[in-house]
Write an enzyme that holds these catalytic residues in place. Structure first.
Site, PDB file in Angstrom:
ATOM      1  N   ASP A   3      17.001   2.891   2.782  1.00  0.00           N
ATOM      2  CA  ASP A   3      16.420   3.040   1.445  1.00  0.00           C
ATOM      3  C   ASP A   3      15.763   4.411   1.293  1.00  0.00           C
ATOM      4  O   ASP A   3      14.660   4.545   0.771  1.00  0.00           O
ATOM      5  CB  ASP A   3      15.409   1.924   1.184  1.00  0.00           C
ATOM      6  CG  ASP A   3      15.178   1.700  -0.308  1.00  0.00           C
ATOM      7  OD1 ASP A   3      15.967   2.227  -1.113  1.00  0.00           O
ATOM      8  OD2 ASP A   3      14.213   1.009  -0.659  1.00  0.00           O
ATOM      9  N   LYS A  19      -1.105  -2.405   2.977  1.00  0.00           N
ATOM     10  CA  LYS A  19      -0.064  -3.078   2.214  1.00  0.00           C
ATOM     11  C   LYS A  19      -0.390  -4.566   2.202  1.00  0.00           C
ATOM     12  O   LYS A  19      -0.446  -5.194   3.264  1.00  0.00           O
ATOM     13  CB  LYS A  19       1.285  -2.821   2.881  1.00  0.00           C
ATOM     14  CG  LYS A  19       2.478  -2.989   2.004  1.00  0.00           C
ATOM     15  CD  LYS A  19       3.703  -2.493   2.750  1.00  0.00           C
ATOM     16  CE  LYS A  19       4.886  -2.303   1.856  1.00  0.00           C
ATOM     17  NZ  LYS A  19       6.007  -1.677   2.562  1.00  0.00           N
TER      18      LYS A  19
HETATM   19  N1  LIG Z   1       1.096   4.957   3.677  1.00  0.00           N
HETATM   20  C1  LIG Z   1       0.876   5.126   2.375  1.00  0.00           C
HETATM   21  N2  LIG Z   1      -0.008   6.026   1.944  1.00  0.00           N
HETATM   22  C2  LIG Z   1      -0.229   6.202   0.626  1.00  0.00           C
HETATM   23  N3  LIG Z   1       0.399   5.500  -0.338  1.00  0.00           N
HETATM   24  C3  LIG Z   1       1.291   4.586   0.037  1.00  0.00           C
HETATM   25  C4  LIG Z   1       1.577   4.346   1.401  1.00  0.00           C
HETATM   26  N4  LIG Z   1       2.517   3.390   1.483  1.00  0.00           N
HETATM   27  C5  LIG Z   1       2.800   3.053   0.230  1.00  0.00           C
HETATM   28  N5  LIG Z   1       2.068   3.751  -0.652  1.00  0.00           N
HETATM   29  C6  LIG Z   1       2.110   3.656  -2.106  1.00  0.00           C
HETATM   30  O1  LIG Z   1       2.448   2.335  -2.454  1.00  0.00           O
HETATM   31  C7  LIG Z   1       3.700   2.311  -3.143  1.00  0.00           C
HETATM   32  C8  LIG Z   1       4.494   1.097  -2.722  1.00  0.00           C
HETATM   33  O2  LIG Z   1       4.667   1.137  -1.327  1.00  0.00           O
HETATM   34  P1  LIG Z   1       6.013   0.682  -0.639  1.00  0.00           P
HETATM   35  O3  LIG Z   1       7.132   1.390  -1.313  1.00  0.00           O
HETATM   36  O4  LIG Z   1       5.917   0.850   0.815  1.00  0.00           O
HETATM   37  O5  LIG Z   1       6.005  -0.836  -0.991  1.00  0.00           O
HETATM   38  P2  LIG Z   1       7.238  -1.755  -0.982  1.00  0.00           P
HETATM   39  O6  LIG Z   1       6.792  -3.087  -1.428  1.00  0.00           O
HETATM   40  O7  LIG Z   1       7.873  -1.699   0.353  1.00  0.00           O
HETATM   41  O8  LIG Z   1       8.102  -1.026  -2.080  1.00  0.00           O
HETATM   42  P3  LIG Z   1       9.656  -1.017  -2.320  1.00  0.00           P
HETATM   43  O9  LIG Z   1       9.796  -1.629  -3.639  1.00  0.00           O
HETATM   44  O10 LIG Z   1      10.045   0.436  -2.337  1.00  0.00           O
HETATM   45  O11 LIG Z   1      10.301  -1.761  -1.229  1.00  0.00           O
HETATM   46  C9  LIG Z   1       4.352   3.626  -2.799  1.00  0.00           C
HETATM   47  O12 LIG Z   1       5.208   4.057  -3.801  1.00  0.00           O
HETATM   48  C10 LIG Z   1       3.181   4.560  -2.643  1.00  0.00           C
HETATM   49  O13 LIG Z   1       2.762   5.028  -3.906  1.00  0.00           O
END
Ligand SMILES: Nc1ncnc2c1ncn2[C@@H]1O[C@H](COP(=O)(O)OP(=O)(O)OP(=O)(O)O)[C@@H](O)[C@H]1O
Length: 870
Positions: free
Chosen positions: A515, A419
């Site tokens: 969430d 991330k």
């Molecule tokens: N551990 C993982 N393995 C595979 N894909 C992942 C993983 N974590 C996240 N993703 C992909 O990345 C996308 C975004 O991740 P995540 O939702 O954690 O980000 P965020 O910035 O926290 O999003 P949100 O807007 O929901 O808060 C997810 O929808 C998924 O497709």
């Protein structure tokens, strides 16, 4: 003053602000003071270098880069020119500006006009789009971030910022008289056709909704595909294309557009990047300028990411050579710069061989102890930093916090999800957001459960924070729903049970996720479910006030919308109920309504969402229990695990069958068949209790499910291996992690078996598994020990591709009654493989035998079978 000098001083100021944010973040993560000070000194040294560089001075610092390549950077360009001669704008100036758009200062003459919103009432003026976005981010985040009660006066409308709907929201503050421009009937009118053109501003004032004390909130979605010029590939998407986009990035709902205000994160909004959430996501808005800063905003990974061009790390990390931070600060060698800026916050993950035994954050592990040694400069460029062994791969998804990439450790072969969050906002609120990210890391790092995505570690590299997570390759439930439609009840039960399992663990730690929704539940190829995205998670203490307004509107509990105090953990139970409905229908409840009316429905009406008829009574009851309006009436996650809907859930995954165990399976299976007077077997491996259990429950023992099913066990990553046959007779299997990629919908559905799955080639061990399951279902046959696995697969699955004339060994063989090998195939005159006559006849006759025994797929043994072995 030449333009670049102005730029330079601004950059310097910005860098200083940004670095302080990063410093703050690292403080939050407990980075040592010694490290910090040394880091600071390195940073200040770097800043000095940068200043010199940006003023056009020739860098006197010798490169320590092992790379033979020379970075192309603005500062180097400057260095090659006379400082007195104003430079023409670099060819990629536009790109640079776009990258910087989020953090652009007003008046930047290179600013790109922002696209106008679709139907938004108050478009952000092009000329000051960036500034307006900043303002918005500040406003909304100011209302949302934080967990004290005062935070909760954030209007849900502010969530428009997450939706990509650049819409002006005229919202009266809470203490203003509540009135509505529409009558409620109109307001609750379902939206038959949610399309972009229907978007309109809302001037509605909704009773009891938490509304910020601001009259006008310009919500601008940093992640909006429609608004972000940086995400060019998506900008031109029309709504139906957005659907694809949603799939591509594993994010939100393309099928329901957020209308009007767009203030609430619409489950159907395909215009965002998955930012269906309110609250924690506000930090995204704080970070969104960075998001836009990054050339990797494009969902299509930039070739720069992998190109072996200059400014390698930055390329891998996402910055073009002309990025101010890349070019402007790369006076020293890339290596040095990385060393200077990399601030490891958490230890990085172990390579696979170690990770099974050691927690990534264990003291025995140190990233520094096993540095990744790039084999070539080109490969080095793919790494996040020299100390990190992770190389950034393709984009997995985009969230409100940033982007998630596949990470690969080429030394160990392990993968992870990276991330990436850019910490580069000048906005003071970014500190708060960084704090929130730190909170997410703090929460995640304390969790270790098979149904919660595992946190490996994190580090900051320059202005980027990388959070390393367990890679869950199947995508989110949301994505699966979009791709394959609604789930069958068995899948819903299974997934629900696993989510519950994770929630029970989480809640036992007094932590609320806040969430829960399909987009935040990841599924691996084995059907194992992992709760992800803890950006809004909160540890609840006795001192905690009511939950602030966070969550995704359609999944949001009434008490959150009403800002009433309640049992905090119960908000996840409500959201789980919504997620069950989402799995059953592909959409969350009330998705037929616009955001605000939907929230009104949730928060102010007594209505319950429609529960689809096709859900079983148990399922309906489960949903009703979750959707109790009074949070105190909702069962806990632990209690719900005992609910009939999930209590006897059947695992989706199939057991691992090693060659050795498969052999023993075949023996068992063969015996089973003999006991059914199929072949020569006499014994039956199922005991009567198992059988009666299955019969009572109407379950199919042949699907690899355990009779002594423990819901909590199922979600264990160490495969519990469901089959009673396997349990009792195959110790090889027990407790093994199942690598089987087969979680065959054919079998799960019960409607078909792998026999009908087409003639695609299936790896041999899978065929064996398949056959074993078929045998358990009572439709297999065996000609001799060891033959069962091949019988059907030979006959139906694998058709030899070779032309008859090609030399070959018969791909599969059958066993005759004496154990002699018989060729599995004949060839017809068209040179097509056909079953040997005797095989066809055998199949037919045994099918008749099965029929005469009143057997049908799914039952290994007939009720009260007298054919039990001793
Ligand atoms: N551990 C993982 N393995 C595979 N894909 C992942 C993983 N974590 C996240 N993703 C992909 O990345 C996308 C975004 O991740 P995540 O939702 O954690 O980000 P965020 O910035 O926290 O999003 P949100 O807007 O929901 O808060 C997810 O929808 C998924 O497709």
């Amino acid at each position: 003053m030449p333009w670049w000098s102005k730029h330079s001083s601004k950059d310097e100021k910005k860098k200083s602000s940004k670095e302080s944010i990063i410093d703050a973040f690292n403080r939050k993560l407990g980075f040592g003071s010694e490290d910090k000070s040394s880091c600071r000194s390195r940073k200040s040294r770097r800043r000095r270098d940068e200043i010199v560089s940006q003023r056009g001075a020739i860098s006197r610092l010798p490169s320590r880069s092992p790379s033979p390549s020379t970075r192309v950077s603005r500062c180097q360009s400057f260095a090659a020119r006379s400082p007195a001669v104003p430079l023409p704008r670099p060819a990629l100036r536009t790109a640079v500006t776009r990258i910087d758009s989020g953090s652009q200062r007003p008046g930047s003459n290179a600013s790109l006009p922002l696209p106008k919103p679709h139907g938004g009432a108050s478009n952000v003026p092009d000329s000051s789009g960036a500034e307006a976005d900043f303002t918005t981010a500040s406003v909304s985040s100011g209302s949302s971030v934080g967990d004290n009660p005062s935070d909760s006066i954030l209007s849900p409308l502010a969530s428009d910022c997450e939706n990509g709907n650049r819409t002006a929201l005229n919202i009266s503050s809470r203490d203003q008289p509540i009135h509505s421009n529409k009558n409620s009937a109109e307001m609750f009118k379902p939206v038959p056709n949610l399309s972009n053109k229907n978007r309109r501003p809302l001037g509605t004032h909704v009773k009891n909704l938490q509304i910020p004390k601001r009259d006008l909130v310009l919500c601008s979605a940093p992640d909006s595909l429609l608004s972000s010029p940086s995400r060019s590939p998506m900008r031109s998407f029309v709504p139906d294309q957005v659907s694809n986009h949603g799939l591509l990035i594993g994010k939100p709902y393309p099928d329901v557009s957020l209308l009007g205000s767009g203030q609430c994160s619409s489950p159907g909004s395909g215009y965002n990047s998955g930012n269906n959430s309110i609250g924690g996501d506000m930090s995204t808005q704080l970070f969104w300028p960075q998001s836009r800063c990054s050339p990797e905003c494009s969902p299509v990974p930039s070739p720069r990411m992998t190109s072996p061009g200059p400014s390698s790390r930055i390329q891998s990390g996402a910055v073009t050579p002309l990025h101010p931070r890349a070019g402007g600060s790369t006076t020293g060698s890339p290596t040095r710069r990385l060393d200077d800026n990399k601030q490891q916050s958490h230890r990085l993950p172990l390579p696979p061989l170690l990770i099974s035994n050691t927690f990534p954050l264990s003291p025995t592990y140190s990233a520094a102890t096993s540095p990744s040694v790039p084999r070539s400069p080109a490969r080095a460029e793919a790494t996040v930093s020299p100390g990190s062994r992770w190389k950034k791969g393709r984009l997995l998804g985009m969230g409100s916090f940033g982007h998630v990439y596949l990470g690969f450790n080429s030394e160990s072969g392990e993968m992870c999800a990276m991330k990436e969050v850019t910490l580069c906002s000048d906005d003071a609120k970014s500190r708060e957001s960084a704090q929130q990210l730190g909170q997410e890391i703090a929460v995640l790092s304390r969790l270790r459960h098979p149904n919660i995505v595992q946190y490996y570690g994190s580090e900051t590299v320059d202005d980027k924070l990388y959070i390393y997570l367990e890679y869950v390759s199947g995508g989110s439930i949301y994505k699966l729903l979009q791709e394959y439609g609604q789930f069958g009840e068995n899948a819903i039960r299974n997934y629900t049970q696993q989510i519950l399992s994770g929630l029970a663990y989480l809640h036992a730690k007094n932590t609320v996720h806040r969430d829960i929704k399909g987009a935040n539940i990841l599924v691996d190829p084995h059907g194992r479910v992992k709760v992800a995205d803890f950006g809004m998670a909160k540890h609840i203490t006795a001192q905690s006030g009511p939950l602030s307004f966070k969550g995704s509107p359609y999944w949001m509990a009434p008490e959150v919308i009403q800002n009433s105090s309640g049992s905090n953990l119960a908000v996840d139970i409500w959201s789980l109920g919504c997620t069950v409905l989402e799995m059953a229908t592909t959409k969350p409840p009330w998705s037929q309504y616009e955001g605000v009316p939907a929230m009104f429905k949730i928060g102010n009406s007594k209505d319950l969402p429609d529960i689809p008829n096709h859900l079983s009574e148990e399922g309906k009851d489960f949903v009703r229990k979750c959707l109790q309006r009074n949070p105190a009436n909702r069962p806990t996650a632990a209690q719900l695990l005992e609910h009939a809907f999930v209590r006897n859930v059947m695992p989706l995954e199939r057991p691992l069958v090693s060659a050795e165990s498969a052999e023993s399976m075949n023996v068992v299976a063969s015996s089973t068949m003999r006991s059914l007077d199929i072949g020569h077997a006499r014994s039956l491996p199922l005991d009567s209790e198992d059988t009666s259990n299955y019969q009572q429950k109407g379950l199919k023992p042949g699907l690899g499910f355990s009779t002594s099913q423990s819901p909590r066990n199922m979600s264990c990553p160490i495969s519990p291996v469901g089959s009673p046959i396997f349990h009792s007779h195959s110790p090889h299997i027990s407790g093994r992690r199942s690598p089987s990629p087969i979680s065959s919908p054919h079998v799960l559905s019960g409607s078909s078996t792998p026999l009908t799955a087409g003639g695609g080639a299936i790896p041999f061990h899978h065929q064996r598994q398949t056959t074993i399951n078929l045998l358990q279902e009572g439709i297999g046959s065996s000609r001799s020990p060891g033959s069962a696995g091949n019988f059907y697969t030979n006959s139906y699955f694998q058709e030899p591709r070779q032309p008859r004339s090609s030399p070959r060994t018969p791909p599969h063989v059958f066993w005759d009654n004496n154990g002699s090998i018989q060729p599995g195939y004949n060839w017809n005159k068209d040179n097509q493989p056909v079953l040997s006559d005797h095989v066809s006849q055998q199949l037919l006759s045994e099918h008749l035998k099965l029929k005469s025994l009143n057997l049908r797929p799914g039952f290994s043994t007939p009720p009260g079978s007298t054919n039990r072995g001793p």
